[in-house]
Design an enzyme around this catalytic site. Structure first.
Site: not given
Length: 358
Positions: A148, A333-334, A217, A304
């Site tokens: 990232s 993505h994580d 967030r 992702d």
């Protein structure tokens, strides 16, 4: 929502080291920081040849404590083996975990920089990391690795310091930030600024824009995971009080970030990410990427939604000495933080391949 960020000494390891620049630092865009302090961690021992160095670059809300947020990659026989290598991770310029950023005192005013902290770029972060390595007497890094925001740094290391960064492993990233990512980041920044406690960035330490940062967030978490991941993890399940589990999870994630991160820092770093473009100010995007001749292994995550695999495939086509690896996971993505066993194996195998080539 929690009221704000915990004291810094509760958020970073007691093993954190600090390096202070002896001269002012000029940013890529022309601002001058009279002083810069860098917080960093190291693991292992630098060998006599000083050629066993691995540099880890952290993501947006990460810190130098890579053994905490990427702990599954540390250990004998793992990707990051401190019995074999000297491993470094520093907190990036503009962050809030010990390196100079919006929470740092501004020598010109006597109070913290806050929103006066200058606009910085990924290249500024890499230049600061290079200063740190010089301080440590390191002129060669056998692998620069990160995901990232960390992956952006990895790529800029390859472009700015090819004589130092001998191999690269960027994960979940592109060579230039897309309009999609820029729009996501702007929406998150606007959520922060819409908080009544924002006060143009001059919020009180004990009354930060917690709701805005928490909302930012929550928005980000929707892009860090995937449709399939949310459906499999939550579906339409509810808590005992009737709240959807997906809603409870969002509030949990928002509250956790508010306890450990700063709103001005979030804005500073996401703006730096928006500036990411390997071709900016160079001979053009394709030419700049093609000029990077180091061995590169690119990790792409099938699910992702922030950085789709087409972007990593484009990089792999342009980088002359590259290979692309896939994480076919539903986590989004994580995945680089979740499937640590596979990621560790990929890092270890790349290091072995580099070693064999000499």
């Amino acid at each position: 929502m929690n009221r704000g960020m915990k004291p810094i000494n509760e958020l970073i390891s007691p093993d954190t080291k600090h390096y202070s620049f002896t001269e002012p630092f000029q940013t890529e865009l022309g601002a001058t920081l009279p002083s810069v302090e860098v917080a960093y961690r190291t693991w292992g021992t630098l060998n006599e040849a000083r050629d066993n160095v691995i540099l880890i670059c952290h993501a947006l809300t990460g810190s130098a404590d890579a053994d905490q947020w990427w702990g599954g990659l540390f250990g004998e026989g793992c990707g990051f083996d401190a019995t074999r290598d000297f491993i470094i991770c520093s907190n990036v310029l503009g962050s809030c975990y010990g390196t100079t950023g919006p929470l740092s005192p501004n020598p010109a005013t006597g109070r913290h920089y806050g929103p006066d902290f200058p606009l910085i770029t990924i290249r500024d972060m890499v230049h600061v990391e290079r200063h740190l390595l010089r301080h440590l007497g390191i002129e060669r890094v056998k692998l620069v690795v990160g995901a990232s925001l960390g992956g952006m740094q990895v790529l800029e290391w390859g472009a700015l310091y090819p004589e130092v960064a001998l191999a690269l492993m960027p994960m979940g990233i592109s060579g230039r930030h897309s309009a999609w990512c820029i729009a996501q980041s702007e929406a998150q920044r606007q959520a922060i600024m819409a908080d009544a406690l924002w006060k143009d960035g001059w919020y009180e330490e004990d009354a930060p824009p917690a709701r805005g940062l928490g909302a930012a967030r929550m928005m980000a978490m929707c892009t860090y995971r995937s449709f399939r991941n949310f459906e499999e993890k939550f579906g339409r399940q509810r808590q005992e009080d009737g709240t959807f589990k997906a809603v409870s999870y969002m509030h949990h994630q928002g509250g956790r970030l508010v306890e450990r991160f700063d709103a001005n820092t979030y804005i500073t770093l996401t703006r730096a990410m928006d500036m990411h473009d390997l071709g900016r100010g160079r001979s053009g995007y394709e030419e700049a990427v093609c000029a990077m001749t180091q061995p590169v292994e690119i990790l792409s995550i099938d699910s992702d939604v922030l950085y789709p695999k087409s972007e990593q495939q484009e990089l792999a086509c342009l980088l002359p000495n590259s290979k692309i690896l896939y994480l076919d996971e539903p986590y989004g993505h994580d995945a680089f933080l979740i499937d640590v066993e596979r990621v560790s194996r990929m890092v270890r195998d790349f290091l072995q391949a580099i070693s064999r080539k000499g």
